[in-house]
Every structure is written in structure tokens, then in C-alpha cells.
Design an enzyme around this catalytic site. Structure first.
Site, PDB file in Angstrom:
ATOM      1  N   ASP A  98      93.978  22.609 -56.558  1.00 29.26           N
ATOM      2  CA  ASP A  98      93.831  21.221 -56.154  1.00 29.26           C
ATOM      3  C   ASP A  98      92.700  20.644 -56.999  1.00 29.26           C
ATOM      4  O   ASP A  98      91.526  20.915 -56.755  1.00 29.26           O
ATOM      5  CB  ASP A  98      93.503  21.158 -54.654  1.00 29.26           C
ATOM      6  CG  ASP A  98      93.081  19.757 -54.199  1.00 29.26           C
ATOM      7  OD1 ASP A  98      92.887  18.872 -55.061  1.00 29.26           O
ATOM      8  OD2 ASP A  98      92.933  19.563 -52.986  1.00 29.26           O
ATOM      9  N   GLN A 109      89.183  16.613 -57.355  1.00 36.85           N
ATOM     10  CA  GLN A 109      87.795  16.372 -57.755  1.00 36.85           C
ATOM     11  C   GLN A 109      87.484  17.069 -59.091  1.00 36.85           C
ATOM     12  O   GLN A 109      86.675  16.574 -59.870  1.00 36.85           O
ATOM     13  CB  GLN A 109      86.827  16.885 -56.677  1.00 36.85           C
ATOM     14  CG  GLN A 109      87.023  16.283 -55.290  1.00 36.85           C
ATOM     15  CD  GLN A 109      86.661  14.798 -55.217  1.00 36.85           C
ATOM     16  OE1 GLN A 109      85.859  14.293 -56.001  1.00 36.85           O
ATOM     17  NE2 GLN A 109      87.265  14.097 -54.282  1.00 36.85           N
ATOM     18  N   HIS A 111      91.124  20.291 -48.357  1.00 33.43           N
ATOM     19  CA  HIS A 111      91.477  18.933 -47.933  1.00 33.43           C
ATOM     20  C   HIS A 111      92.792  19.023 -47.152  1.00 33.43           C
ATOM     21  O   HIS A 111      93.603  19.906 -47.422  1.00 33.43           O
ATOM     22  CB  HIS A 111      91.675  18.103 -49.204  1.00 33.43           C
ATOM     23  CG  HIS A 111      91.859  16.643 -49.008  1.00 33.43           C
ATOM     24  ND1 HIS A 111      93.067  16.080 -48.665  1.00 33.43           N
ATOM     25  CD2 HIS A 111      90.988  15.617 -49.135  1.00 33.43           C
ATOM     26  CE1 HIS A 111      92.935  14.768 -48.598  1.00 33.43           C
ATOM     27  NE2 HIS A 111      91.688  14.455 -48.868  1.00 33.43           N
ATOM     28  N   LYS A 117      90.820   8.923 -59.119  1.00 35.92           N
ATOM     29  CA  LYS A 117      89.458   9.476 -59.090  1.00 35.92           C
ATOM     30  C   LYS A 117      88.930   9.670 -60.507  1.00 35.92           C
ATOM     31  O   LYS A 117      87.784  10.040 -60.715  1.00 35.92           O
ATOM     32  CB  LYS A 117      89.443  10.803 -58.332  1.00 35.92           C
ATOM     33  CG  LYS A 117      89.826  10.623 -56.856  1.00 35.92           C
ATOM     34  CD  LYS A 117      89.680  11.889 -56.067  1.00 35.92           C
ATOM     35  CE  LYS A 117      90.509  11.896 -54.812  1.00 35.92           C
ATOM     36  NZ  LYS A 117      89.800  11.372 -53.644  1.00 35.92           N
ATOM     37  N   CYS A 174      88.654  14.239 -44.541  1.00 34.06           N
ATOM     38  CA  CYS A 174      89.966  14.905 -44.569  1.00 34.06           C
ATOM     39  C   CYS A 174      89.828  16.416 -44.650  1.00 34.06           C
ATOM     40  O   CYS A 174      90.643  17.105 -45.289  1.00 34.06           O
ATOM     41  CB  CYS A 174      90.849  14.402 -45.715  1.00 34.06           C
ATOM     42  SG  CYS A 174      91.337  12.693 -45.535  1.00 34.06           S
TER      43      CYS A 174
HETATM   44  N1  PMP Z   1      92.172  17.129 -52.523  1.00 27.01           N
HETATM   45  C1  PMP Z   1      90.889  16.750 -52.623  1.00 27.01           C
HETATM   46  C2  PMP Z   1      89.826  17.780 -52.839  1.00 27.01           C
HETATM   47  C3  PMP Z   1      90.580  15.397 -52.538  1.00 27.01           C
HETATM   48  O1  PMP Z   1      89.305  15.010 -52.638  1.00 27.01           O
HETATM   49  C4  PMP Z   1      91.607  14.457 -52.356  1.00 27.01           C
HETATM   50  C5  PMP Z   1      91.306  12.986 -52.223  1.00 27.01           C
HETATM   51  N2  PMP Z   1      90.284  12.690 -51.319  1.00 27.01           N
HETATM   52  C6  PMP Z   1      92.923  14.913 -52.274  1.00 27.01           C
HETATM   53  C7  PMP Z   1      93.167  16.258 -52.368  1.00 27.01           C
HETATM   54  C8  PMP Z   1      94.078  13.991 -52.098  1.00 27.01           C
HETATM   55  O2  PMP Z   1      94.191  13.127 -53.174  1.00 27.01           O
HETATM   56  P1  PMP Z   1      95.111  11.835 -53.093  1.00 27.01           P
HETATM   57  O3  PMP Z   1      94.777  11.181 -51.785  1.00 27.01           O
HETATM   58  O4  PMP Z   1      94.695  11.019 -54.272  1.00 27.01           O
HETATM   59  O5  PMP Z   1      96.520  12.284 -53.154  1.00 27.01           O
END
Ligand code: PMP
Length: 407
Positions: free
Chosen positions: A201, A204, A124, A227, A365
Site C-alpha cells: 500500500d 504514503q 488503513h 497525495k 481510517c
Molecule cells: N492507505 C493509506 C496508508 C492511506 O493513507 C490512504 C489515504 N488516506 C489510503 C490507503 C487510501 O487512499 P485513497 O483514499 O486515495 O484511495
């Protein structure tokens, strides 16, 4: 089948009962953010209506109660991740802030010119950009583990990238774009062999898998509350105590200090050293309720139900002509990403929306991943514990109807 009573669970999520565009809402955008149960929503209301106060140094009843409620959640998060101690849990705004915290503090101290940081092709943006910024500042080198077309990390290529110059490996636990569950336990063992630290990270991962940071032996694990059925604006970072202790603070301000003079400031102990300023008290307390919700259902039960939904949806979508699933790793969680030959993903998304089905379209993203796959984007359906097989049926019929219109 899982042992969960999904209808009873749905009743705890009032938002799911509504109609959009005159159609019953089918919410399949859970990888972006999950909906919140009443216990979470009520916790916010209760805090603001009965014990709103600033925490940690208050001389009065409300402050003491708010402090206790807030700190109890730190214990809960420690249990949720199986950390050794709640000192290893730092509240953040979410995964993004957790990763940035490590990049700016661990990075500031331990990464130097010529050092190497390893990430993977499926990261991401929040697990790419902070490292690029750090590498630029420190003249360090960012290396990227290649993946297969199925969306699996090439472990032998990963091993080749590891060297005595590797200071940190930072990899996603579950890919938000493809659903791949990465073999992080094995990857962490390999990082150890060259003395590199490892950040997971868990944006998920934290919701779909039981997490045991001691068994994984990771150095950092970052996740977002929103999430995991909690509000937005709150998350947590786990860090190993001995590493957190060596890291300089993140933000300067109140709460993070021991003593301040104009000549010199000494810093507070863990975890407060990393929590400058008045924290997000209400959302921390609500996060506690969300973790209770997950705990009561049981993560294994949640995972079983989500896996059943994923298999059912995968089987059905494969029968639709022209649909290609993006992400066909052996180990996958809860994410069904796909493209349709000759049809733009945003048209698919729009036509699903008019039928009440909420999905995500675009690059998720993960632009470098999309580039590697030769795609502009995908349509992504992602499941949570409250989704049903009927909803999958509605989604599949809506998709068939959409494709008929678009072809
Ligand atoms: N890493 C992953 C794999 C994600 O799915 C997300 C959220 N889409 C993030 C990082 C970033 O999380 P946040 O926007 O809640 O900080």
C-alpha cells in the site's frame, strides 16, 4: 538543509496564499491530500479547452492527441516506480481501488478455502476491509502482524505467521497514522520464502520515498495521485506482468475486450484488460504533470526537506507539557501524530483551525490501530515539500495557545 527554493515552490501553489478565519493558512494535512501546483491545474484546463476527446479508437486529430497524452503518462508512471514496462501500470481511482482490484481478481482466482492473507496492525481500512470481504467469501483466513508501541512491525512475529498457506501479504509502506516506514524490502524477501505474493500500500510511500518496484521485488504497488500533487480520482496499480496476465479482468465493458460475441468474449492485452470503460483522461494527463513536478524537484530533495521539517517539529512539540507523540519508529516520514493528556483531539483540531492551521484529527481510517494503542484518535500534522520552518513555528505556537485555553 535541502537545496530546494521553497518560496519559489510555494508560488506554484496559489491555494497556499490565502487566509482562513482571518489567519494565514498553514496547511498541514498533506497525508490526507496534498495541494496541486499550477502545472497540474493548467493541464486540466488545457485538456478541456483544447483536446478533450475519447481515447484509443478515435478517427480524428483530437482523439489521437488525447490518446498520446494519456499513454505518455503510463510511461511516466512506469518510470516513477521503475517498472519494467508500462504494460504493468493500470490506472485506477486511487489506492483503494488498486487494492480492491487485486482482492477481486487475484483473490477470486488464487485464494481458496483455508488459504491465508497477512496484513499488519497499522493498516488503513482500505487495506483491511477488501481482504476481510474476500476471506469471508472464500473461507480464507486473515492474519495480523503485531507491532510495538513505537509503531514498528515485529519482524519475528511476522516470520511466525508465514506458512505454506500464505498466499498474499499486504502491508503499508508508510503508515499514514504514525509515519512509520516499514522494512518492506526485507518483508518481501521473507514472503518469497513461502511463495506468497506481496502487495504494498503505497498511498504514503509514493510521495515520500523513491520507489523501485524491481528492487523491492513486490508483486503489486498501489498509490493515489492526489497525495502526490495530482488531482483526486486518479491513481495507479503496478502489477508484475506474469501475475497480471494470469488474473481475470476486474470490470467488464468497453476497452477491456478483444472480441465480443453473445457466446463468448476474449479479453484485451495488458494493461487494457483492467481498464474497462472510458477512463479518467483529464486526471491521468494532470497526474503526468504532477510526476514531472516531483521529478524536477527530485524525490531525494523533497524527502530531505520533509525530514528536516519533521525533526524540527518533533523537537519543538516534545517540549510542550502533556504532549505524547504517537509513532516513534526509528524510520519515520513526514507525519507527526500526537495526543495531549486530558484533552480531546477534536478540540485541539478546532482550536488550531481557528488560528489558520489545518491538521487532521481522529482515527485516520486506522481504527484497529487506535484500538491497539488504546486511543480514540490523535491529532496529526503532516508535511509536504511546500511547508516551511516558519509554518512549523506557527503550528507550535498555535498549539501552545490552544492547550492553554483547553487546560
Ligand atoms: N492507505 C493509506 C496508508 C492511506 O493513507 C490512504 C489515504 N488516506 C489510503 C490507503 C487510501 O487512499 P485513497 O483514499 O486515495 O484511495
Amino acid at each position: 538543509a535541502s537545496s530546494l527554493d521553497i518560496q519559489a515552490i510555494r508560488e506554484q501553489f496559489p491555494i497556499l496564499g490565502q487566509s482562513v478565519h482571518g489567519k494565514k493558512l498553514v496547511y498541514l494535512d498533506n497525508a490526507a491530500t496534498s495541494q496541486k501546483p499550477l502545472s497540474v491545474i493548467n493541464a486540466l484546463r488545457e485538456y478541456y479547452t483544447s483536446y478533450n476527446a475519447n481515447i484509443h479508437r478515435g478517427a480524428h486529430y483530437l482523439a489521437a492527441k488525447a490518446t498520446e497524452m494519456y499513454e505518455q503518462v503510463r510511461e511516466k508512471v512506469a518510470k516513477f516506480l521503475n517498472a519494467r514496462s508500462s504494460e504493468e501500470i493500470i490506472f485506477t481511482r486511487g489506492t483503494t481501488e488498486g487494492i480492491n482490484l487485486v482482492a477481486s481478481t487475484f483473490g477470486r482466482k488464487f485464494i481458496g478455502e483455508g488459504d491465508e492473507i497477512i496484513i499488519s496492525t497499522m493498516e488503513h481500512h482500505s487495506n483491511i476491509v477488501p481482504w476481510q470481504m474476500l476471506c469471508e467469501e472464500k473461507k480464507a483466513v486473515l492474519k495480523v502482524i503485531p507491532i510495538t508501541e513505537n509503531g514498528e512491525i515485529l519482524l519475528n512475529e511476522y516470520e511466525k505467521l508465514l506458512s505454506p498457506r500464505t498466499k498474499l501479504v499486504s502491508v503499508v509502506h508508510i503508515s499514514n497514522a504514525m509515519g512509520t516506514i516499514n522494512p518492506i524490502r526485507e518483508m518481501i524477501r521473507k514472503a518469497r520464502s513461502v511463495g506468497a505474493k506481496f502487495l504494498v500500500d503505497g498511498a504514503q510511500g509514493a510521495v515520500h520515498l523513491p520507489i523501485d518496484v524491481q528492487d523491492l521485488d513486490c508483486d503489486f504497488y498501489a498509490f493515489s495521485g492526489h497525495k502526490v500533487y495530482a488531482p483526486t480520482g486518479i491513481g495507479a496499480l503496478y502489477g508484475k506482468k506474469e501475475i497480471l496476465e494470469q488474473m481475470p479482468p476486474y470490470h467488464g465493458g468497453g476497452e477491456m475486450i478483444k472480441e465480443v460475441t453473445f457466446e463468448k468474449t476474449t479479453y484485451n492485452e495488458l494493461p487494457f484488460k483492467f481498464e474497462a470503460g472510458t477512463p479518467n483522461i483529464a486526471d491521468v494527463i494532470a497526474l503526468g504533470k504532477a510526476l514531472d513536478f516531483v521529478d524536477e524537484l527530485g524525490k531525494e530533495n523533497i524527502a530531505t526537506h520533509e525530514q528536516e521539517l519533521l525533526s524540527y517539529a518533533t523537537e519543538k512539540i516534545q517540549k510542550i507539557e502533556g504532549v505524547k507523540i504517537i509513532g516513534t519508529a526509528l524510520h519515520k516520514a513526514s507525519v507527526l501524530s500526537f495526543v495531549v493528556e486530558g484533552i480531546h483531539h477534536s478540540d485541539v483540531g478546532t482550536l488550531l483551525d481557528t488560528q489558520g492551521v489545518a491538521v487532521r484529527t481522529g482515527h485516520h481510517c486506522t481504527q484497529p490501530l487506535m484500538k491497539y494503542l488504546g486511543l480514540e484518535g490523535t491529532t496529526r500534522a503532516s508535511f509536504a515539500v511546500y511547508n516551511t520552518f516558519d509554518e512549523v513555528d506557527v503550528f507550535i505556537s498555535a498549539l501552545e495557545r490552544a492547550l492553554k485555553m483547553l487546560k
